[in-house]
Design an enzyme around this catalytic site. Structure first.
Site, PDB file in Angstrom:
ATOM      1  N   ARG A 145     -11.584   2.163  -9.075  1.00  0.00           N
ATOM      2  CA  ARG A 145     -10.650   3.283  -9.308  1.00  0.00           C
ATOM      3  C   ARG A 145     -10.878   3.878 -10.703  1.00  0.00           C
ATOM      4  NH1 ARG A 145      -5.121   2.462  -6.006  1.00  0.00           N
ATOM      5  NH2 ARG A 145      -6.143   1.814  -4.102  1.00  0.00           N
ATOM      6  N   LEU A 177      10.865 -20.463  -4.573  1.00  0.00           N
ATOM      7  CA  LEU A 177       9.904 -19.565  -3.937  1.00  0.00           C
ATOM      8  C   LEU A 177       8.573 -19.678  -4.698  1.00  0.00           C
ATOM      9  CD1 LEU A 177       9.371 -16.979  -2.023  1.00  0.00           C
ATOM     10  CD2 LEU A 177       9.832 -15.646  -4.068  1.00  0.00           C
ATOM     11  N   ARG A 184      -0.527   8.985 -10.147  1.00  0.00           N
ATOM     12  CA  ARG A 184      -0.590   7.783  -9.311  1.00  0.00           C
ATOM     13  C   ARG A 184       0.070   6.570  -9.978  1.00  0.00           C
ATOM     14  NH1 ARG A 184      -3.910   7.310  -5.183  1.00  0.00           N
ATOM     15  NH2 ARG A 184      -4.323   5.155  -5.747  1.00  0.00           N
ATOM     16  N   TRP A 240       2.819   7.966  -2.405  1.00  0.00           N
ATOM     17  CA  TRP A 240       4.232   8.140  -2.761  1.00  0.00           C
ATOM     18  C   TRP A 240       4.339   9.033  -3.999  1.00  0.00           C
ATOM     19  CZ3 TRP A 240       7.210   7.215  -7.056  1.00  0.00           C
ATOM     20  CH2 TRP A 240       8.600   7.151  -6.888  1.00  0.00           C
ATOM     21  N   ASP A 282       0.829  -1.209   0.000  1.00  0.00           N
ATOM     22  CA  ASP A 282       0.000   0.000   0.000  1.00  0.00           C
ATOM     23  C   ASP A 282       0.869   1.267   0.000  1.00  0.00           C
ATOM     24  OD1 ASP A 282      -2.319   1.443   0.036  1.00  0.00           O
ATOM     25  OD2 ASP A 282      -2.809   1.070   2.131  1.00  0.00           O
ATOM     26  N   GLY A 283       0.293   2.351  -0.517  1.00  0.00           N
ATOM     27  CA  GLY A 283       0.962   3.660  -0.452  1.00  0.00           C
ATOM     28  C   GLY A 283       1.596   4.111  -1.756  1.00  0.00           C
ATOM     29  N   GLY A 304       0.067   5.339  -4.369  1.00  0.00           N
ATOM     30  CA  GLY A 304      -0.557   6.609  -4.774  1.00  0.00           C
ATOM     31  C   GLY A 304       0.007   7.777  -3.986  1.00  0.00           C
ATOM     32  N   SER A 345      -7.225  -5.735  -5.894  1.00  0.00           N
ATOM     33  CA  SER A 345      -8.356  -6.297  -5.152  1.00  0.00           C
ATOM     34  C   SER A 345      -9.641  -6.158  -5.971  1.00  0.00           C
ATOM     35  CB  SER A 345      -8.518  -5.567  -3.816  1.00  0.00           C
ATOM     36  OG  SER A 345      -9.064  -4.279  -4.033  1.00  0.00           O
ATOM     37  N   HIS A 362       2.667   3.235  -8.948  1.00  0.00           N
ATOM     38  CA  HIS A 362       2.555   1.790  -9.183  1.00  0.00           C
ATOM     39  C   HIS A 362       3.781   1.263  -9.930  1.00  0.00           C
ATOM     40  CE1 HIS A 362      -1.362   1.930  -7.501  1.00  0.00           C
ATOM     41  NE2 HIS A 362      -1.935   2.570  -8.506  1.00  0.00           N
ATOM     42  N   ARG A 392      -5.803  -1.833   8.714  1.00  0.00           N
ATOM     43  CA  ARG A 392      -6.989  -2.624   8.354  1.00  0.00           C
ATOM     44  C   ARG A 392      -6.610  -3.825   7.488  1.00  0.00           C
ATOM     45  NH1 ARG A 392      -8.264   2.626   6.306  1.00  0.00           N
ATOM     46  NH2 ARG A 392      -7.408   2.851   4.211  1.00  0.00           N
TER      47      ARG A 392
HETATM   48  C1  FPP Z   1      -2.035   0.111  -3.278  1.00  0.00           C
HETATM   49  O1  FPP Z   1      -1.528   1.422  -3.235  1.00  0.00           O
HETATM   50  C2  FPP Z   1      -1.435  -0.610  -4.386  1.00  0.00           C
HETATM   51  C3  FPP Z   1      -2.111  -1.176  -5.401  1.00  0.00           C
HETATM   52  C4  FPP Z   1      -3.581  -1.144  -5.521  1.00  0.00           C
HETATM   53  C5  FPP Z   1      -1.413  -1.856  -6.505  1.00  0.00           C
HETATM   54  C6  FPP Z   1      -0.137  -2.553  -6.151  1.00  0.00           C
HETATM   55  C7  FPP Z   1       0.673  -2.756  -7.376  1.00  0.00           C
HETATM   56  C8  FPP Z   1       2.016  -2.784  -7.420  1.00  0.00           C
HETATM   57  C9  FPP Z   1       2.884  -2.678  -6.239  1.00  0.00           C
HETATM   58  C10 FPP Z   1       2.708  -2.942  -8.704  1.00  0.00           C
HETATM   59  C11 FPP Z   1       3.033  -4.365  -9.004  1.00  0.00           C
HETATM   60  C12 FPP Z   1       1.848  -4.951  -9.599  1.00  0.00           C
HETATM   61  C13 FPP Z   1       1.715  -6.161 -10.188  1.00  0.00           C
HETATM   62  C14 FPP Z   1       0.472  -6.403 -10.894  1.00  0.00           C
HETATM   63  C15 FPP Z   1       2.669  -7.272 -10.166  1.00  0.00           C
HETATM   64  P1  FPP Z   1      -2.539   2.638  -3.403  1.00  0.00           P
HETATM   65  O2  FPP Z   1      -2.603   2.999  -4.835  1.00  0.00           O
HETATM   66  O3  FPP Z   1      -3.843   2.276  -2.775  1.00  0.00           O
HETATM   67  O4  FPP Z   1      -1.826   3.761  -2.582  1.00  0.00           O
HETATM   68  P2  FPP Z   1      -2.550   4.949  -1.806  1.00  0.00           P
HETATM   69  O5  FPP Z   1      -3.308   4.325  -0.664  1.00  0.00           O
HETATM   70  O6  FPP Z   1      -1.411   5.792  -1.346  1.00  0.00           O
HETATM   71  O7  FPP Z   1      -3.441   5.647  -2.788  1.00  0.00           O
END
Ligand code: FPP
Length: 247
Positions: free
Chosen positions: A73, A133, A35, A27, A22-23, A25, A67, A39, A192
């Site tokens: 989104r 792994l 955003r 970042w 998480d985080g 966006g 998810s 990713h 959460r």
């Molecule tokens: C949550 O951060 C992150 C996600 C919904 C996507 C996670 C994806 C990656 C780490 C890239 C690698 C992906 C794959 C498919 C291998 P957020 O966008 O909710 O962050 P925020 O809470 O700061 O908005």
């Protein structure tokens, strides 16, 4: 083990680590970037964490990449996340295969674009005998959907009420054959569960860090494993040393 980090007690390495990445966006926004740049940076972080898992001797790594709620989104972000998954398969698969990584998927495959489904299935087939792994990618995954799917399949199979046990339910989950996560790491400080592995996490230990996922690195992963090694896992029982009942 890594050269630069202190050795971890080998009997206290979690077999299965699950991560809520998480985080991304926040970042990106804090740097004035879109955003999706978060990713993309998160993908680099993921690459490092997969290698670190192999170095640390973790056998199963589950990552929450998309998810069932993420469909809500903006379309551009959803398309971007789909593209990232495709790119990771296109560009990383050969290397991951060489390194002995077995790719698995949890979630509703049928809800994804047919092209992505085909790529994922090809990657799963190619790597199915690897055993360094297991990288379990939660994509179009929801913990409640997983339980609904399990119940529906049990009913379709004619399972009788008296036959339903803990082990049987586990065997109907997407994670069949994978041990429950010992440790769940969540970045960016949210407290959460977010519909992640809600059946499997019954006795998992949690490590929450305020670090955003793109900044999460091997050193902090090592700190999480050090913290895990200190935990006294009681599974609702008692600690022998203290001899009193715990929750
Ligand atoms: C949550 O951060 C992150 C996600 C919904 C996507 C996670 C994806 C990656 C780490 C890239 C690698 C992906 C794959 C498919 C291998 P957020 O966008 O909710 O962050 P925020 O809470 O700061 O908005």
């Amino acid at each position: 083990m890594s050269d630069e980090l202190p050795a971890l007690p080998s009997d206290k390495i979690p077999h299965h680590v699950a991560m809520i990445m998480d985080g991304n966006g926040r970042w990106a926004i804090s740097r004035g970037l879109p955003r999706l740049a978060g990713h993309r940076a998160g993908t680099e972080s993921l690459r490092r964490i997969i290698r670190a898992s192999v170095d640390f001797g973790v056998k199963y790594l589950t990552i929450y990449a998309f998810s069932t709620e993420n469909w809500g989104r903006p379309p551009e972000e959803v398309r971007g996340l789909m593209r990232i998954l495709e790119n990771v398969i296109d560009k990383e698969l050969v290397e991951l295969h060489k390194e002995g990584v077995q790719l698995r998927h949890i979630g509703r495959l049928e809800g994804l674009d047919p092209n992505i489904q085909a790529k994922l299935q090809k990657a799963i087939e190619l790597t199915k005998k690897n055993d360094k792994l297991v990288l379990n990618v939660a994509f179009n995954y929801g913990g409640r959907d997983e339980i609904i799917d399990a119940i529906q399949h049990m009913i379709e199979d004619g399972v009788l009420a008296a036959e339903v046990t803990d082990d049987m339910v586990s065997n109907y989950m997407y994670t069949v054959g994978i041990p429950d996560p010992d440790l769940i790491i969540r970045t960016s400080g949210e407290l959460r569960v977010s519909n992640f592995l809600i059946w499997q996490a019954a006795y998992s230990e949690w490590y929450i860090t305020s670090t955003n996922w793109p900044d999460f690195n091997k050193e902090e992963y090592h700190r999480a494993l050090e913290a895990f090694a200190q935990r006294d896992r009681r599974y609702g029982g008692v600690t022998a040393a203290v001899g009193k009942v715990h929750g």
